[in-house]
Design a protein around this motif. Structure first.
Motif, PDB file in Angstrom:
ATOM      1  N   UNK A 119       0.815  -1.218   0.000  1.00 11.32           N
ATOM      2  CA  UNK A 119       0.000   0.000   0.000  1.00 11.32           C
ATOM      3  C   UNK A 119       0.851   1.273   0.000  1.00 11.32           C
ATOM      4  N   UNK A 120       2.122   1.129   0.363  1.00  8.67           N
ATOM      5  CA  UNK A 120       3.051   2.262   0.263  1.00  8.67           C
ATOM      6  C   UNK A 120       3.674   2.374  -1.119  1.00  8.67           C
ATOM      7  N   UNK A 121       3.386   1.396  -1.985  1.00  9.14           N
ATOM      8  CA  UNK A 121       3.918   1.424  -3.343  1.00  9.14           C
ATOM      9  C   UNK A 121       5.337   0.888  -3.479  1.00  9.14           C
ATOM     10  N   UNK A 122       5.831   0.196  -2.449  1.00 10.71           N
ATOM     11  CA  UNK A 122       7.203  -0.319  -2.474  1.00 10.71           C
ATOM     12  C   UNK A 122       7.278  -1.752  -2.995  1.00 10.71           C
ATOM     13  N   UNK A 123       6.217  -2.510  -2.842  1.00  4.77           N
ATOM     14  CA  UNK A 123       6.097  -3.838  -3.452  1.00  4.77           C
ATOM     15  C   UNK A 123       5.025  -3.738  -4.519  1.00  4.77           C
ATOM     16  N   UNK A 124       5.391  -4.005  -5.757  1.00  3.68           N
ATOM     17  CA  UNK A 124       4.478  -3.758  -6.874  1.00  3.68           C
ATOM     18  C   UNK A 124       4.205  -4.987  -7.739  1.00  3.68           C
ATOM     19  N   UNK A 125       4.908  -6.086  -7.467  1.00  2.95           N
ATOM     20  CA  UNK A 125       4.745  -7.287  -8.292  1.00  2.95           C
ATOM     21  C   UNK A 125       4.546  -8.492  -7.388  1.00  2.95           C
ATOM     22  N   UNK A 126       3.628  -9.376  -7.783  1.00  2.00           N
ATOM     23  CA  UNK A 126       3.318 -10.539  -6.955  1.00  2.00           C
ATOM     24  C   UNK A 126       4.506 -11.487  -6.813  1.00  2.00           C
ATOM     25  N   UNK A 153      -4.688   2.662  10.159  1.00  7.68           N
ATOM     26  CA  UNK A 153      -4.109   2.822  11.496  1.00  7.68           C
ATOM     27  C   UNK A 153      -3.289   1.600  11.892  1.00  7.68           C
ATOM     28  N   UNK A 154      -3.832   0.412  11.656  1.00  7.70           N
ATOM     29  CA  UNK A 154      -3.153  -0.813  12.080  1.00  7.70           C
ATOM     30  C   UNK A 154      -2.011  -1.222  11.153  1.00  7.70           C
ATOM     31  N   UNK A 155      -2.150  -0.925   9.874  1.00  8.59           N
ATOM     32  CA  UNK A 155      -1.129  -1.357   8.910  1.00  8.59           C
ATOM     33  C   UNK A 155      -0.142  -0.237   8.584  1.00  8.59           C
ATOM     34  N   UNK A 156      -0.658   0.955   8.323  1.00  7.71           N
ATOM     35  CA  UNK A 156       0.184   2.055   7.865  1.00  7.71           C
ATOM     36  C   UNK A 156       0.670   2.958   9.011  1.00  7.71           C
ATOM     37  N   UNK A 157       0.095   2.785  10.195  1.00  3.52           N
ATOM     38  CA  UNK A 157       0.539   3.553  11.351  1.00  3.52           C
ATOM     39  C   UNK A 157      -0.281   4.778  11.673  1.00  3.52           C
ATOM     40  N   UNK A 158      -1.218   5.148  10.798  1.00  8.75           N
ATOM     41  CA  UNK A 158      -2.064   6.308  11.034  1.00  8.75           C
ATOM     42  C   UNK A 158      -3.310   6.202  10.169  1.00  8.75           C
TER      43      UNK A 158
END
Length: 262
Positions: A119-126, A153-158
């Motif tokens: 969700x942060x866009x750092x992993x983009x391929x399965x 909140x639980x995954x991204x920290x906010x």
């Protein structure tokens, strides 16, 4: 001389319920049974998301807000003329779902770090998760969704975290379920009741399965509670509906519709 007879019809009192699309199928099932068994109160239900439901209750447009998260302090203070009343109506877990083709290719579990990086866009391929060489199509809920707030909140920290890896947002849990089941490379998150059918893959998260036992015990890390909120004390018909949902019959209806009763 003809005699005209008239019958007085006593109007039902309408209870307006709105908010979380996670809670929506439960409220709809409860409403159908409640409206059939009595004639004094008529319940109507609409979605719109947790935030919208709480706002509608605070502004007097709804009698009951459905919520998939606890009310925020900012929401309480915005409508501070009356205190919100909270009613715990069931357990839920945010389930991580993927397209069946991804699940069948071997992606059956995920960690918090992996999910955060998607969700942060750092992993983009399965293939980075030992899956096929295919782009990850990440879907999120829209602003105002209680499920989105809890996930962020639980995954991204906010709850207000940026999620640049998201390719599209959906306005309801049902829309997300349809999008993931209709894709061959998607990932998203939904409430437990939306993850039970076999047309999507449900991932183990942090080595824990999102099943009833683990969600009720709290051992599943994305377990949560579902709520009704009223602005001030509920009116008599709203209270009657809440009591029905919390009754043995209401909790049986919850279980029959894929929800986890109290």
């Amino acid at each position: 001389m003809a005699t005209v007879c008239s019958t007085m019809v006593i109007a039902e009192e309408t209870v307006r319920v709105s908010g979380s699309t996670t809670v929506l199928p439960l409220a709809e099932a409860e409403t159908e049974a409640f409206n059939e068994q009595q004639t004094d109160c008529a319940v109507s239900v609409t979605g719109g998301g947790t935030g919208a439901g709480i706002t509608a209750a605070g502004e007097g447009r709804s009698d009951i807000a459905m919520a998939s998260r606890a009310i925020k302090d900012t929401e309480r203070s915005k409508y501070k003329e009356n205190p919100f009343q909270q009613f715990f109506i069931g357990y839920d877990g945010i389930c991580i779902i993927v397209s069946k083709s991804i699940y069948d290719a071997g992606v059956k579990a995920i960690t918090k770090d992996q999910l955060m990086n998607i969700y942060a866009g750092k992993i983009t391929n399965w293939k980075e998760l030992n899956g096929p060489d295919a782009e990850i199509y990440a879907i999120a809920r829209e602003d105002g969704s209680g499920t989105r707030d809890t996930f962020n909140e639980l995954i991204m920290g906010s709850a207000t975290a940026e999620t640049p890896g998201v390719k599209t947002v959906s306005t309801s849990s049902a829309e997300i379920k349809t999008a993931v089941s209709g894709s061959d490379n998607a990932i998203s998150y939904v409430g437990f009741s939306y993850a039970e059918s076999g047309d999507v893959g449900v991932l183990e998260y942090e080595k824990v399965d999102p099943n009833v036992k683990n969600i009720k015990s709290g051992s599943y890390p994305l377990a949560r509670h579902l709520y009704f909120y009223t602005w001030g004390q509920p009116n008599p018909c709203a209270q009657k509906f809440i009591d029905f949902v919390l009754s043995a019959m209401g909790q049986q209806i919850a279980e029959e519709n894929g929800f986890i009763p109290i």
